[in-house]
Design a protein around this motif. Structure first.
Motif, PDB file in Angstrom:
ATOM      1  N   LEU A 155      -7.632   1.408 -14.028  1.00 54.73           N
ATOM      2  CA  LEU A 155      -7.010   1.080 -12.825  1.00 54.73           C
ATOM      3  C   LEU A 155      -6.904  -0.287 -12.435  1.00 54.73           C
ATOM      4  O   LEU A 155      -7.813  -0.951 -12.990  1.00 54.73           O
ATOM      5  N   MET A 156      -5.824  -0.961 -11.921  1.00 60.13           N
ATOM      6  CA  MET A 156      -5.550  -2.282 -11.687  1.00 60.13           C
ATOM      7  C   MET A 156      -5.071  -2.590 -10.124  1.00 60.13           C
ATOM      8  O   MET A 156      -4.387  -1.629  -9.697  1.00 60.13           O
ATOM      9  N   VAL A 157      -5.785  -3.176  -9.438  1.00 61.14           N
ATOM     10  CA  VAL A 157      -5.501  -3.542  -8.045  1.00 61.14           C
ATOM     11  C   VAL A 157      -4.050  -3.954  -7.895  1.00 61.14           C
ATOM     12  O   VAL A 157      -3.640  -4.946  -8.574  1.00 61.14           O
ATOM     13  N   ILE A 158      -3.321  -3.502  -6.980  1.00 64.42           N
ATOM     14  CA  ILE A 158      -1.951  -4.184  -6.805  1.00 64.42           C
ATOM     15  C   ILE A 158      -1.989  -5.161  -5.581  1.00 64.42           C
ATOM     16  O   ILE A 158      -2.453  -4.655  -4.527  1.00 64.42           O
ATOM     17  N   ASN A 159      -1.775  -6.377  -5.799  1.00 61.96           N
ATOM     18  CA  ASN A 159      -1.532  -7.549  -4.929  1.00 61.96           C
ATOM     19  C   ASN A 159      -0.063  -7.539  -4.530  1.00 61.96           C
ATOM     20  O   ASN A 159       0.808  -6.992  -5.141  1.00 61.96           O
ATOM     21  N   ARG A 160       0.105  -8.198  -3.344  1.00 62.29           N
ATOM     22  CA  ARG A 160       1.375  -8.409  -2.514  1.00 62.29           C
ATOM     23  C   ARG A 160       2.185  -9.271  -3.435  1.00 62.29           C
ATOM     24  O   ARG A 160       3.319  -9.135  -3.388  1.00 62.29           O
ATOM     25  N   SER A 161       1.551 -10.189  -4.242  1.00 58.72           N
ATOM     26  CA  SER A 161       2.516 -11.072  -5.052  1.00 58.72           C
ATOM     27  C   SER A 161       2.882 -10.475  -6.462  1.00 58.72           C
ATOM     28  O   SER A 161       3.432 -11.092  -7.214  1.00 58.72           O
ATOM     29  N   THR A 162       2.366  -9.123  -6.714  1.00 59.90           N
ATOM     30  CA  THR A 162       2.657  -8.580  -8.027  1.00 59.90           C
ATOM     31  C   THR A 162       4.108  -8.049  -7.927  1.00 59.90           C
ATOM     32  O   THR A 162       4.526  -7.393  -6.955  1.00 59.90           O
ATOM     33  N   THR A 210       0.381   5.480  -8.676  1.00 61.29           N
ATOM     34  CA  THR A 210      -0.782   4.721  -7.571  1.00 61.29           C
ATOM     35  C   THR A 210      -1.820   5.625  -7.124  1.00 61.29           C
ATOM     36  O   THR A 210      -1.566   6.786  -6.940  1.00 61.29           O
ATOM     37  N   THR A 211      -2.727   5.208  -6.741  1.00 63.75           N
ATOM     38  CA  THR A 211      -4.029   5.733  -6.222  1.00 63.75           C
ATOM     39  C   THR A 211      -4.593   4.794  -5.234  1.00 63.75           C
ATOM     40  O   THR A 211      -4.488   3.702  -5.335  1.00 63.75           O
ATOM     41  N   TYR A 212      -5.342   5.277  -4.355  1.00 66.68           N
ATOM     42  CA  TYR A 212      -6.192   4.669  -3.259  1.00 66.68           C
ATOM     43  C   TYR A 212      -7.744   4.837  -3.449  1.00 66.68           C
ATOM     44  O   TYR A 212      -8.073   5.671  -3.846  1.00 66.68           O
ATOM     45  N   ASN A 227       0.708  -1.340   0.091  1.00 71.75           N
ATOM     46  CA  ASN A 227       0.069  -0.049  -0.158  1.00 71.75           C
ATOM     47  C   ASN A 227       0.875   1.336  -0.049  1.00 71.75           C
ATOM     48  O   ASN A 227       0.354   2.392   0.624  1.00 71.75           O
ATOM     49  N   GLY A 228       2.000   1.172  -0.613  1.00 65.12           N
ATOM     50  CA  GLY A 228       2.996   2.265  -0.697  1.00 65.12           C
ATOM     51  C   GLY A 228       2.629   3.228  -2.127  1.00 65.12           C
ATOM     52  O   GLY A 228       1.678   2.666  -2.888  1.00 65.12           O
ATOM     53  N   THR A 229       3.173   4.161  -2.084  1.00 64.46           N
ATOM     54  CA  THR A 229       3.124   4.847  -3.673  1.00 64.46           C
ATOM     55  C   THR A 229       4.319   5.014  -4.423  1.00 64.46           C
ATOM     56  O   THR A 229       5.602   4.767  -3.880  1.00 64.46           O
ATOM     57  N   PRO A 235      -9.754   0.901   1.569  1.00 70.01           N
ATOM     58  CA  PRO A 235      -9.029   1.674   0.369  1.00 70.01           C
ATOM     59  C   PRO A 235      -7.757   0.625   0.220  1.00 70.01           C
ATOM     60  O   PRO A 235      -6.951   0.495   1.022  1.00 70.01           O
ATOM     61  N   VAL A 236      -7.344   0.313  -1.170  1.00 65.91           N
ATOM     62  CA  VAL A 236      -6.052  -0.505  -1.166  1.00 65.91           C
ATOM     63  C   VAL A 236      -5.617   0.370  -2.439  1.00 65.91           C
ATOM     64  O   VAL A 236      -6.254   1.103  -3.256  1.00 65.91           O
ATOM     65  N   SER A 237      -4.244   0.110  -2.609  1.00 67.70           N
ATOM     66  CA  SER A 237      -3.576   0.834  -3.650  1.00 67.70           C
ATOM     67  C   SER A 237      -3.968   0.105  -4.940  1.00 67.70           C
ATOM     68  O   SER A 237      -4.273  -1.037  -5.247  1.00 67.70           O
ATOM     69  N   HIS A 238      -4.047   1.089  -6.037  1.00 67.79           N
ATOM     70  CA  HIS A 238      -4.337   0.659  -7.738  1.00 67.79           C
ATOM     71  C   HIS A 238      -3.546   1.470  -8.556  1.00 67.79           C
ATOM     72  O   HIS A 238      -2.781   2.538  -8.095  1.00 67.79           O
TER      73      HIS A 238
END
Length: 537
Positions: free
Chosen positions: A228-235, A135-137, A105-107, A169-172
């Motif tokens: 927008l695309m959801v950023i996962n921890r595995s990405t 990135t955006t939330y 969830n960083g930028t 909210p999550v990072s996109h």
């Protein structure tokens, strides 16, 4: 106290002044006065374009987790365009490494440099750069499932998605980066630089003249929610499409003002999705259609106001329901409330939701008037009382009930069949979402059928004098304006078809108006006849 005609004239006058003022402001934005001394070849007080020297340029795009950089450490080069031609349009897709900090969830920021070819950006004193977050939330869209089988749109749901709260909210990832360079060799007047462009300008002194370096601009209006695309921890990598096109000075100034307007809306509490609705107006249409959209929207607003005013005035003075279809009034109320709940369930923009809510409240008030309903409170419990109908009103109710009887044979099977089909084949967020979608699909697909009882009552009574023709006229203008919007604005197909179906019904109303001439002995929309008014005089 102003009469109704004087008030309408005042509103139209204010509207004309508003349109004229807006045109003048828009002219001031797209037209910039050049430096008068430039025509004589004098340099005093003028700011000259550095691009007129035709320098050899290079475009470089870097990414970093920091919002500012002082050297080339901890940055990644993702795109390098040598021999950059400012006149040539291009689009390239690159893969960007996503740091661990961004996955948590960083930028991540993009630094775009326009500098001299063969020189690193931080070694070039005449480079220009601009920064944009990649990135955006935003709250993720709720997952839709088949309500009967439980099957989801995606076969696998990641474990981390299950642990996140639905409204967290999550990072996109912003998958598009649109760049522009102002290419006109325009000479500015140094004493009256436009404030909007000035903040994008970087000046250098070359000999006795002042030059402005290339104006680099990021088109934030092109950043749409659909990209927008959801950023996962595995990405570990994500695609980034970098597109470039030249831009004129007039369009640049206009775009800056539009981006500032969208930013102001977000500061006032508009979400990313709300702002995206506004962006779509500018991005999905060209400038000519945009100008047409402005004038069409302005007239739509005027006719909306006048229709509301005359409609409320009509029902406020209404003393009799002779010739008026109560079922049609109830249906309009039901339709308006269902559409409002549908827009609320779809988290539609406030720009659409607020007018829909106001319309629903007005329709509820009209139902109260049509049913002659009074509300008396006994403590905290309301008690509803309904007034009695006279013989003429009872005759109208008979025609109304007869029309609804014939209509129900066609309408109910269609609505039930459509709801069953959507339950089997379409995925929804919840049972409530399915119910509201089924109702609203029925409203859009068959809503015009509920206008038929009023046509049937008109046919039986051989009169249209009881209808609010002023409000009808303004609504008709709006219907034809909606037809224009149906071609210009992106909207669901069902809503687009609903715009054209209203034209057919209104044409039938006009035919009845011609077929049944005004009978001065009949009552009008206020429950009065022409002969009664003459006796009062």
């Amino acid at each position: 106290m102003l009469s109704r005609s004087s008030f309408t004239s005042l509103v139209v006058g204010v509207f004309a002044v508003y349109v004229a003022h807006t045109c003048w402001v828009m002219y001031g934005i797209v037209y910039t006065r050049p430096c008068p001394a430039a025509a004589d070849g004098a340099a005093g007080g003028c700011v000259w374009p550095y691009l007129a020297r035709r320098p050899k340029l290079q475009l470089s795009v870097y990414t970093t987790t920091r919002s500012s950089i002082g050297a080339e450490s901890n940055i990644d080069l993702v795109l390098n365009v040598e021999d950059f031609d400012i006149e040539s349009k291009f689009e390239r897709t690159v893969n960007v490494s996503v740091p661990k900090k961004t996955r948590n969830n960083g930028t991540l920021y993009a630094f775009i440099f326009l500098h001299h070819a063969g020189i690193l950006p931080w070694h070039d004193g005449k480079q220009v750069h601009i920064v944009s977050p990649l990135t955006t939330y935003m709250v993720p869209k709720p997952e839709e499932i088949n309500l009967l089988t439980g099957e989801s749109a995606t076969q696998q749901i990641e474990a981390e998605k299950q642990t996140n709260a639905l409204d967290e909210p999550v990072s996109h990832w912003r998958s598009r980066l649109t760049l522009n360079v102002m290419v006109e060799d325009f000479v500015f007047d140094g004493s009256s630089l436009p404030a909007d462009v000035h903040r994008y300008m970087k000046m250098v002194q070359l000999g006795k003249t002042v030059h402005y370096l290339p104006i680099l601009f990021i088109d934030q209006l092109s950043n749409r929610v659909k990209d927008l695309m959801v950023i996962n921890r595995s990405t570990t990598e994500l695609p980034l499409t970098v597109s470039y096109d030249k831009i004129s000075l007039g369009k640049l100034r206009f775009w800056i003002h539009m981006q500032d307007a969208v930013y102001s809306l977000q500061q006032f509490g508009f979400s990313e999705k709300d702002a995206d609705e506004v962006k779509g107006i500018f991005v999905d249409t060209n400038l000519y259609f945009l100008a047409l959209t402005f004038f069409v929207a302005a007239f739509h607003l005027l006719f909306d106001f006048l229709a509301f005013k005359n409609d409320i005035s009509f029902w406020k003075k209404k003393r009799s329901m002779i010739g008026m279809s109560t079922k049609a009034v109830l249906w309009r109320c039901f339709s308006t409330v269902v559409i409002f709940l549908f827009l609320l369930d779809e988290q539609t923009s406030l720009l659409v939701l607020i007018p829909a809510g106001i319309g629903a409240v007005i329709e509820l008030w009209k139902v109260k008037k049509a049913l002659k309903m009074t509300i008396k409170w006994q403590g905290l419990r309301p008690k509803f009382q309904f007034g009695a109908y006279n013989d003429s009103e009872k005759k109208t109710e008979e025609y109304d009930a007869q029309a609804m009887k014939y209509l129900s044979y066609l309408l109910y099977p269609l609505c039930i069949g459509g709801a069953g089909y959507s339950l089997l084949n379409v995925k929804y967020k919840s049972w409530y979402s399915w119910l509201i979608n089924s109702f609203v699909n029925g409203v859009y697909a068959f809503g015009f059928l509920f206008m038929l009882p009023q046509l049937f009552v008109n046919y039986k009574m051989k009169s249209v004098a009881h209808l609010p023709w002023k409000a009808f006229t303004y609504k008709a203008f709006n219907t034809f304006i909606d037809d224009i919007f149906a071609f210009i604005i992106t909207m669901p197909t069902s809503h687009r078809l609903a715009c054209f179906r209203d034209d057919v019904v209104f044409l039938v109303y006009l035919y009845q108006r011609w077929l049944y001439p005004v009978d001065k002995s009949r009552v009008n929309e206020y429950g009065e006849s022409y002969e009664e008014k003459s006796k009062k005089k």
